[in-house]
Write a protein that holds these residues in place. Structure first.
Motif, mmCIF file in Angstrom:
data_model
loop_
_atom_site.group_PDB
_atom_site.id
_atom_site.type_symbol
_atom_site.label_atom_id
_atom_site.label_comp_id
_atom_site.label_asym_id
_atom_site.label_seq_id
_atom_site.Cartn_x
_atom_site.Cartn_y
_atom_site.Cartn_z
ATOM 1 N N GLU A 63 1.034 -1.303 -0.014
ATOM 2 C CA GLU A 63 0.064 -0.094 0.070
ATOM 3 C C GLU A 63 1.136 1.401 -0.086
ATOM 4 O OE1 GLU A 63 -2.796 -1.036 3.049
ATOM 5 O OE2 GLU A 63 -3.522 -2.627 1.996
ATOM 6 N N LYS A 64 2.213 1.255 0.644
ATOM 7 C CA LYS A 64 2.867 2.301 0.611
ATOM 8 C C LYS A 64 3.482 2.535 -0.909
ATOM 9 C CE LYS A 64 5.127 5.477 3.358
ATOM 10 N NZ LYS A 64 4.283 6.489 3.951
ATOM 11 N N HIS A 65 3.791 1.427 -1.684
ATOM 12 C CA HIS A 65 4.189 1.496 -2.782
ATOM 13 C C HIS A 65 3.171 1.965 -3.836
ATOM 14 C CE1 HIS A 65 7.358 -1.090 -1.372
ATOM 15 N NE2 HIS A 65 8.215 -0.879 -2.453
ATOM 16 N N GLU C 108 -9.183 -4.259 11.371
ATOM 17 C CA GLU C 108 -9.274 -3.235 12.334
ATOM 18 C C GLU C 108 -7.797 -3.393 13.017
ATOM 19 O OE1 GLU C 108 -12.277 -3.337 15.329
ATOM 20 O OE2 GLU C 108 -13.494 -2.437 13.829
ATOM 21 N N ARG C 109 -7.223 -4.415 13.188
ATOM 22 C CA ARG C 109 -5.625 -4.608 13.717
ATOM 23 C C ARG C 109 -4.824 -4.054 12.677
ATOM 24 N NH1 ARG C 109 -4.475 -10.379 15.680
ATOM 25 N NH2 ARG C 109 -2.248 -9.619 15.598
ATOM 26 N N GLU C 110 -5.290 -4.258 11.397
ATOM 27 C CA GLU C 110 -4.422 -3.733 10.277
ATOM 28 C C GLU C 110 -4.545 -2.201 10.063
ATOM 29 O OE1 GLU C 110 -4.820 -5.340 6.313
ATOM 30 O OE2 GLU C 110 -4.283 -3.744 5.630
ATOM 31 N N ALA C 111 -5.902 -1.802 10.271
ATOM 32 C CA ALA C 111 -5.928 -0.123 10.130
ATOM 33 C C ALA C 111 -5.260 0.468 11.589
ATOM 34 C CB ALA C 111 -7.373 0.082 10.424
ATOM 35 N N TYR C 112 -4.915 -0.337 12.627
ATOM 36 C CA TYR C 112 -4.375 0.132 13.636
ATOM 37 C C TYR C 112 -3.077 0.273 13.364
ATOM 38 C CZ TYR C 112 -1.726 -0.270 18.135
ATOM 39 O OH TYR C 112 -1.027 -0.112 19.240
ATOM 40 N N ASP C 113 -2.326 -0.603 12.903
ATOM 41 C CA ASP C 113 -0.934 -1.004 12.447
ATOM 42 C C ASP C 113 -0.421 0.052 11.618
ATOM 43 O OD1 ASP C 113 1.530 -1.909 12.271
ATOM 44 O OD2 ASP C 113 0.969 -3.906 11.455
ATOM 45 N N LEU C 114 -1.234 0.086 10.457
ATOM 46 C CA LEU C 114 -0.694 0.778 9.317
ATOM 47 C C LEU C 114 -1.112 2.515 9.490
ATOM 48 C CD1 LEU C 114 -1.064 -1.333 6.360
ATOM 49 C CD2 LEU C 114 0.872 -1.324 7.908
ATOM 50 N N ASP C 133 7.221 -4.686 17.987
ATOM 51 C CA ASP C 133 8.066 -3.337 18.639
ATOM 52 C C ASP C 133 8.360 -2.282 17.489
ATOM 53 O OD1 ASP C 133 9.619 -4.999 17.094
ATOM 54 O OD2 ASP C 133 11.594 -5.227 18.409
ATOM 55 N N TRP C 134 7.444 -2.452 16.343
ATOM 56 C CA TRP C 134 7.702 -1.548 15.624
ATOM 57 C C TRP C 134 7.318 0.056 16.082
ATOM 58 C CZ3 TRP C 134 10.117 -1.925 10.995
ATOM 59 C CH2 TRP C 134 10.121 -0.788 10.016
ATOM 60 N N GLU C 135 7.805 0.931 15.543
ATOM 61 C CA GLU C 135 7.431 2.555 15.830
ATOM 62 C C GLU C 135 6.704 3.099 14.810
ATOM 63 O OE1 GLU C 135 10.769 4.417 17.790
ATOM 64 O OE2 GLU C 135 10.825 2.850 19.434
ATOM 65 N N GLY C 136 5.629 3.767 15.165
ATOM 66 C CA GLY C 136 5.034 4.665 14.016
ATOM 67 C C GLY C 136 3.993 3.803 13.224
ATOM 68 N N HIS C 137 3.161 4.672 12.331
ATOM 69 C CA HIS C 137 2.274 3.959 11.555
ATOM 70 C C HIS C 137 2.550 4.458 10.136
ATOM 71 C CE1 HIS C 137 0.219 3.089 15.164
ATOM 72 N NE2 HIS C 137 0.205 4.359 15.688
ATOM 73 N N PRO C 138 3.073 3.391 9.273
ATOM 74 C CA PRO C 138 3.728 3.663 8.006
ATOM 75 C C PRO C 138 2.918 4.248 6.915
ATOM 76 C CG PRO C 138 4.191 1.420 8.928
ATOM 77 C CD PRO C 138 3.028 1.810 9.697
ATOM 78 N N LEU C 139 1.539 4.131 7.050
ATOM 79 C CA LEU C 139 0.671 4.447 5.974
ATOM 80 C C LEU C 139 0.315 6.114 6.171
ATOM 81 C CD1 LEU C 139 -1.402 1.814 4.471
ATOM 82 C CD2 LEU C 139 0.657 2.794 3.574
ATOM 83 N N ARG C 140 0.839 6.641 7.423
ATOM 84 C CA ARG C 140 0.486 7.838 7.597
ATOM 85 C C ARG C 140 1.287 8.672 6.578
ATOM 86 N NH1 ARG C 140 -0.419 9.337 13.351
ATOM 87 N NH2 ARG C 140 -2.233 8.223 14.001
ATOM 88 N N LYS C 141 0.659 9.979 5.992
ATOM 89 C CA LYS C 141 1.256 10.530 4.890
ATOM 90 C C LYS C 141 2.533 11.206 5.491
ATOM 91 C CE LYS C 141 -1.787 10.126 1.885
ATOM 92 N NZ LYS C 141 -1.530 9.120 0.595
ATOM 93 N N ASP C 142 2.771 11.684 6.800
ATOM 94 C CA ASP C 142 3.926 12.033 7.312
ATOM 95 C C ASP C 142 5.011 10.960 7.952
ATOM 96 O OD1 ASP C 142 2.575 11.544 9.499
ATOM 97 O OD2 ASP C 142 2.678 13.287 10.222
ATOM 98 N N TYR C 143 4.694 9.851 7.615
ATOM 99 C CA TYR C 143 5.682 9.066 8.238
ATOM 100 C C TYR C 143 7.061 9.078 7.510
ATOM 101 C CZ TYR C 143 7.398 4.274 9.457
ATOM 102 O OH TYR C 143 8.239 3.109 9.854
ATOM 103 N N GLU C 144 7.954 8.861 8.496
ATOM 104 C CA GLU C 144 9.391 8.677 8.000
ATOM 105 C C GLU C 144 10.000 7.293 8.435
ATOM 106 O OE1 GLU C 144 11.645 12.004 9.367
ATOM 107 O OE2 GLU C 144 10.234 13.394 8.328
#
Lengths: 385, 171, 156
Positions: A63-65, C108-114, C133-144
């Motif tokens: 989805e990121k891609h 919902e777990r996926e939406a929470y994760d991403l 132990d991942w940090e942050g939510h990767p599909l946020r537009k401001d994710y680094e």
């Protein structure tokens, strides 16, 4: 030992014997998890109390891609989601963008797409059947199924140059027209393939040992299947007559005469592993019917005329679903009017089908987990995306 | 043994080096860990199925890492999987080899730029002997990679290197 | 029934709720603290019977709001409905529908994760795709993208 058998049985009956639950880890490297799935099995003796799946060992950030690429560039990534049914994945994505842009396709494109999608369905089911047999302990059907699958891959290769991941169905058309002699190749294949379905039936499906291992195992009732959103052979195995090709029509499937196959509980209960498996076997036959009819009225024409020069769908969003070999493959696409999708969410059928495993494997033995997992027919690339 | 049939005069004596026999025996029965990660695993299965039949090279898929000589990393290695791949490699008995199959495990493949959860090349966690390019590589490409690995095994030496140089002039 | 009819039907049943109809998509926008109640009605109402949740997606709208989009389908009536919930990014709490449609559990777990939407009342809200132990939510537009994860370099 001082204790007699009678005394032991008495202790068990009275609940004086202390027992503990055992946690067994299965995967991510396990020959029958079909990839890198990890299951945490909570066991009482050899019976399964609870199954906790852990996903994400193949999370490749589809989805990121999709957000970082232009619309046509996403298509190769859809290939790599469900790598056993790349054509069907392409089809779903192309269909979503076409509906968003309102593109009308030439007849020939639709016909080629249907033929390719159905060939891919056969190829995918062949892998499912072969590996399911291998999970249960029958190695020979695996070799037979892969032999037939290679013929399909040869046809794909001649048309678009790739064996597994094709990038074939583009938005508004196809990457190549079919090769010369395509119709003859497909006809020859169907002619050669039909008898081998019977061969697989004789070797595997009506084999007594196979039926013993799969009948009455992992029974999925209809209400559970609907509530969990199961689709494809999972849902049809439970006796629900629902197929997106007929009930939410897309492409030109409504022009052909074919049957939706449902599980009838011939070997055991409706919705057991054997039913799910047999739905796949019967579906291959139906796919052959569709392909044959499509070849009879295969029209000439130009396949590139509807491919847009610039793919920029108008602002809006759409949810499109197609029938993948594993079930309902949905794409939720949001467009903000730019050249990149704003958001693409893929609803993989395996992801949803797998979530029911805890429900249907409780009370079965460890060895049955392998059968249940094989009958769900998961592809990890699509679960983890 | 088709190549050796009817090649010797009577006497039944063949002269060769110990090294040659040992390496020949090893390269003809390299057991593979049956361990698929992603798309390439399907091509790996196709390589071991009817048309390509990798078993004619003496390859036997074993589910346990402790019985294996070669790990084919067939597919994308993610960050979550990387520590498991490393552990599997460490569980294998020496001498052990790694074949990296496909672009993903070579360098991250199509996921090299935006794949926040993809390891950009399995050689960041385990040493790799042979890289097979392709996305996915054809079964024939895997066979070619396998023969390259066999060549590598054929050239191993029992003799300790002195002054950093191998004794018999081989690698 | 089309979305307009369903909206009228729902608006009559829930006069106190601020339901909105978005004609462009079309979809119904439901307040985040009422989605469970509305979901139960959507599933069990004789006229609606939206018994299967086709897809549940988290979306970062990039304007300070997150969204959850529910695509529903009725096996019996063969009609569809899109429902949306919009929450501010500082306080992304949405009621769970995990017990209404079991499909929603993993979605919902996926939406929470991403995306980082928190589903109140979910029985097992853990990360599903990324490591625990991942940090942050990767599909946020401001994710680094992080530089390292567990000692492994992440960028190429």
């Amino acid at each position: 030992m001082s204790q007699t058998l009678e005394a032991l049985q008495e202790d068990i009956a009275a609940g004086r014997l202390k027992t503990d639950e055992l946690v067994l880890n299965m995967g991510p490297q396990h020959p029958s998890t079909h990839g890198v799935l990890r299951l945490e099995l909570v066991l009482d003796g050899e019976a399964v109390v609870k199954v906790i799946p852990h996903l994400g060992y193949l999370h490749r950030c589809f989805e990121k891609h999709a957000e970082a690429m232009t619309y046509p560039q996403v298509i190769p990534y859809t290939d790599r989601m469900d790598y056993l049914a790349a054509m069907n994945n392409n089809h779903g994505y192309a269909l979503a963008i076409e509906r968003l842009m309102g593109i009308e396709l030439p007849e020939r494109v639709e016909y080629i797409r249907v033929i390719m999608a159905e060939l891919q369905r056969i190829a995918s089911h062949l892998v499912a059947i072969g590996t399911f047999g291998m999970d249960i302990g029958a190695f020979t059907p695996f070799l037979y199924c892969f032999r037939d699958r290679e013929y399909i891959l040869d046809i794909f290769e001649r048309t678009c140059g790739a064996r597994l991941l094709y990038n074939y169905m583009w938005v508004g058309g196809l990457s190549h027209d079919v090769h010369d002699g395509f119709e003859k190749d497909v006809r020859d294949f169907i002619k050669r393939f039909r008898p081998t379905i019977k061969e697989v039936n004789d070797l595997l499906n009506y084999n007594k040992i196979f039926i013993e291992r799969t009948a009455n195992i992992g029974v999925l009732p209809v209400d559970v299947a609907v509530s969990y959103g199961c689709s494809g052979p999972m849902l049809r195995g439970s006796g629900v007559d629902f197929d997106l090709r007929r009930d939410d029509p897309y492409s030109i499937y409504d022009r052909f005469d074919w049957q939706v196959c449902v599980g009838k509980g011939e070997a055991g209960t409706v919705g057991d592993c054997w039913d799910r498996h047999m739905v796949r076997v019967w579906e291959m036959e139906q796919s052959c019917n569709i392909i044959e009819q499509a070849l009879e009225t295969f029209p000439p024409g130009d396949i590139t005329e509807a491919i847009p020069k610039r793919i920029r769908p108008p602002k809006g969003e759409i949810y499109t679903r197609v029938e993948n070999p594993r079930g309902e493959l949905g794409y939720y696409v949001i467009s903000d009017g730019s050249a990149n999708p704003f958001r693409v969410k893929a609803r993989g059928p395996s992801f949803v089908n797998l979530s029911v495993i805890d429900e249907i494997s409780r009370g079965h033995l460890i060895a049955d987990i392998v059968a249940i997992l094989g009958s769900i027919d998961i592809v990890l690339g699509e679960i983890d995306r | 043994m088709g190549l050796l049939d009817k090649q010797f005069d009577d006497g039944n004596i063949v002269l060769t080096s110990l090294e040659g026999v040992l390496n020949w025996a090893r390269l003809c029965s390299l057991w593979q860990m049956s361990f698929g990660l992603a798309c390439c695993a399907i091509e790996m299965m196709a390589a071991s199925a009817s048309h390509n039949d990798i078993m004619r090279f003496g390859v036997l898929p074993r589910p346990s890492p402790r019985q294996c000589d070669v790990m084919i990393v067939a597919g994308t290695v993610t960050l979550k999987m990387a520590s498991r791949v490393k552990r599997l490699y460490e569980q294998m008995a020496e001498p052990r080899y790694v074949v990296s199959m496909g672009s993903c495990s070579n360098c991250g493949g199509p996921y090299w730029e935006h794949g926040y959860h993809v390891l950009k090349g399995v050689d960041r966690v385990v040493p790799v002997d042979v890289y097979v390019p392709g996305c996915p590589p054809r079964p024939e490409a895997l066979l070619e990679g396998w023969m390259r690995l066999q060549e590598k095994v054929r050239d191993f030496s029992l003799v300790k290197p002195q002054n950093g140089k191998p004794q018999n002039g081989r690698a | 029934m089309n979305t307009k009819d369903m909206f009228d039907h729902l608006a009559a049943l829930f006069p106190d709720l601020e339901l909105q109809l978005d004609e462009d998509v079309p979809c119904i926008i439901v307040p985040p603290d009422a989605i469970r109640e509305v979901g139960l009605q959507l599933r069990d109402d004789e006229q609606l019977l939206l018994d299967s949740l086709m897809c549940l997606s988290g979306v970062d709208f990039a304007d300070g709001t997150l969204g959850v989009v529910y695509h529903l389908h009725s096996m019996l009536h063969n009609h569809k409905l899109t429902v949306k919930v919009v929450v501010p990014v500082e306080n992304p709490h949405v009621q769970t529908v995990e017990r209404v449609w079991r499909t929603a559990d993993w979605h919902e777990r996926e939406a929470y994760d991403l995306i980082g939407v928190i589903f109140d009342g979910h029985r097992d809200l853990r990360r599903i795709l990324n490591p625990y132990d991942w940090e942050g939510h990767p599909l946020r537009k401001d994710y680094e993208v992080p530089e390292f994860y567990n000692g492994m370099k992440v960028p190429y």
